[in-house]
Design an enzyme around this catalytic site. Sequence first.
Site, mmCIF file in Angstrom:
data_model
loop_
_atom_site.group_PDB
_atom_site.id
_atom_site.type_symbol
_atom_site.label_atom_id
_atom_site.label_comp_id
_atom_site.label_asym_id
_atom_site.label_seq_id
_atom_site.Cartn_x
_atom_site.Cartn_y
_atom_site.Cartn_z
ATOM 1 N N ASP A 150 -1.147 15.051 137.187
ATOM 2 C CA ASP A 150 -1.676 15.924 136.153
ATOM 3 C C ASP A 150 -3.124 15.486 135.896
ATOM 4 O O ASP A 150 -3.584 14.474 136.415
ATOM 5 C CB ASP A 150 -0.814 15.907 134.885
HETATM 6 C C1 BGC Z 1 -1.890 20.313 132.131
HETATM 7 C C2 BGC Z 1 -1.344 20.925 133.383
HETATM 8 C C3 BGC Z 1 -2.371 21.821 134.007
HETATM 9 C C4 BGC Z 1 -3.601 20.990 134.308
HETATM 10 C C5 BGC Z 1 -4.715 21.765 134.990
HETATM 11 C C6 BGC Z 1 -3.239 19.659 132.369
HETATM 12 O O1 BGC Z 1 -3.852 19.270 131.189
HETATM 13 O O2 BGC Z 1 -0.971 19.386 131.612
HETATM 14 O O3 BGC Z 1 -0.180 21.628 133.087
HETATM 15 O O4 BGC Z 1 -1.872 22.425 135.157
HETATM 16 O O5 BGC Z 1 -4.116 20.489 133.085
HETATM 17 O O6 BGC Z 1 -5.346 22.633 134.156
#
Ligand code: BGC
Length: 759
Positions: free
Chosen positions: A292
């Site tokens: 993530d």
């Molecule tokens: C979120 C993810 C997301 C990623 C990209 C993160 O902060 O937890 O779910 O896909 O950002 O934007």
Amino acid sequence: MKKSILYFIILLISFVTGNAQNSTIPSSIENVEVKIDSVLSMMTLEEKVGQLVQYNGSWDLTGPASEMNSKEKEDNLKKGLVGSMLNVYSVEGTREAQKLVMENSRMKIPLIFGYDVIHGYKTIFPVPLGETASWDLEAMERSARIAAIESVANGVNWTFSPMIDVSRDARWGRIMESSGEDPYLTSLVGVAKIKGYQGDDLSDNLTIAATAKHFAGYGFAEAGRDYNTVNLGENELHNTVLPPFKAAAEAGVATFMNSFNEIDGIPSTGNKYLQRDILKGDWNWRGFMVSDWASIPEMIYHGIAKDKKHASEIAINAGSDMDMEGGAYESSLAELVKEGSVDEALVDDAVKRVLRVKFKLGLFDDPYKYSNPEVAKNISFEEHRKAAREIAAKSIVLLKNKNELLPIKPSIKSIAVIGPLANDKDTPIGNWRAQGESNSAISVVEGIKNAVGKNTQVNYALGTSLGISERSFLLPLEINNSDKSQFKEAIELAKTSEMVVMVLGEDAFQSGEGRSQAKIGLAGLQQELLAEIKKVNNNIVLVLINGRPMEISWASENIPAIVVAWQLGSESGNAIADVLFGKYNPSGKLPVSFPRLVGQEPLYYNQKNTGRPWNEQHVTYSHYTDVKKDALYPFGFGLSYTQFEYGDIELSGSEMNLDGQILAEVKITNTGKVKGKEVVQLYLQDVVGSRTRPVKELKGFQLVELETGETRTVSFPITPKMLEFYTANRKREVEDGDFNVFIGGNSIDLKTTKFSFKH
Ligand code: BGC
């Protein structure tokens, strides 16, 4: 949130020269694995690490940005030191970024472009929690299909969806991105979404790679506070959290994303048991795991890594393949391999996984296939809006309808539409809106006006605002309103109208990432306004616009009709009007329990019995002294404009063994005045297990549509597989014993019988 022409991309464009070239891979080699090995064998260690690096391409940040400036990023793209970008979402942008790699790098390995396409790309569908309330898997697959087509038309070939975190805490803002509290329903929705995005063939020009996220346990944050610590026992992990991910892996999801949280002292990003032993080991899944956002370096804050280098070592050993905007792998992974702290074979395995997805997408055949302006020309947005309206109507849940106030009669003379969300064209677009335009939804006022005849007066009054000045994905939200100056106009309007539609709830950005709340009631002066309006007109329908279960006990007691309309997307107002006027007979059912009070959270139907479950007026049993312990509206609940009567359950036998199955049948009759659709739900309870078992678990459901007076027999085959759980033997298996069977229209009002299983 939306800056479609990106500063970074503009910079990229200015550096691009020359024509596109094809990859160096001989097309005669047919077998993908042979191709992957052949590419890998030609790569330097630095190029391999590059495949594991993902850069953000815009200011569309969902976490702290990397320290690297655009010029450095661009140089690294040219050197082939980057495998993927996120948040580059245009045909031109993706083409230009791809050109940097294809025209300058030695290996010419195409980039893969990821983006959060969560509930639609441009045509916006209901937020996932709302869409799940339709229980209509075909419809959910269709909306994912449409989202994929619109993504491809904009250069995006990888979505970070579906989120299949079982979510049981209404305080957690990301519950809106989930399919709610049940692992079985979440599994089926996840698989439907994956099918919708990926189709049967990832190399098809109109399909995109999906992501099962967040692996794992992210929905179990203590106190519902986003990113918070998770303490999850082995039993709950295997029986509740992992099943949707296993289903996604089996459905062939191309990628996984790990999660920000720790479980029992180990951040998921550094969790070898989850990523290597279970996912890549036991489940033999062959896609790649993206971290993530910066979750690799965040292990420093978790207090488990000394620095970025140490974080990289932990993450690669644990099976995190790609570093999303974390800057850890790019700064230290090669060094770790050279000094012997990380086995190069682990890097090779990660690279092969990334290459595999790129091959499957067809990027090696044509790196620009997703940057094709022709795709957009063939899109019928009209068709997509039509689908959005249909699924939005299916997602609406009717909670209460005293004296059949709904559907609204065509003869009605006047309707007052009141509330901060009544004429709001933006909130229905919801959070995680991709390229859904601000203020582009049909508002409730517009929807109702579109629906009524010329003899019906529709008037609108704001009543009170939500009191939020500036709103966006990233800004903190403050709801602060003590201004009652608009109450009077609303009350006057209610007095003089035959009926009131009150549209209350939550702003689009009250739910989503980083949007946890300790209060889940009607914010600001909404509750007070509702009570004032009720004093002058009792014919009130409360339309709730929400991204989470809300505390609505007062309304449930005092307001005759309540409709849960979530954040329904582009066609929100039309879909709501379809339901209010009976053009669509509501069929949605809650995928998550609505509490009486926030203090009951986390609240879910499939809880354990405890040693003191009884319902007596005695102090020492499991209950609250100040509120009933059950849900105000339980999981699976939702009314229709007709009524369904359930007959008793008939079983084809009373004993089952490993080779057998039992058929559970029930007769359902539409006893009301209109045709309607019912979600018939099957629950089972394993009465005695080697580990304690939930009081009931959803194991099947069917959508049936019945004419007035029609009776239908609905059959559910019960197989040994459905009785399995993660037992004291630390594996999924079925145990001998009695099982209770429940069938009904929600998780509480159920017909019941039982059978037993013996090996
Ligand atoms: C979120 C993810 C997301 C990623 C990209 C993160 O902060 O937890 O779910 O896909 O950002 O934007």
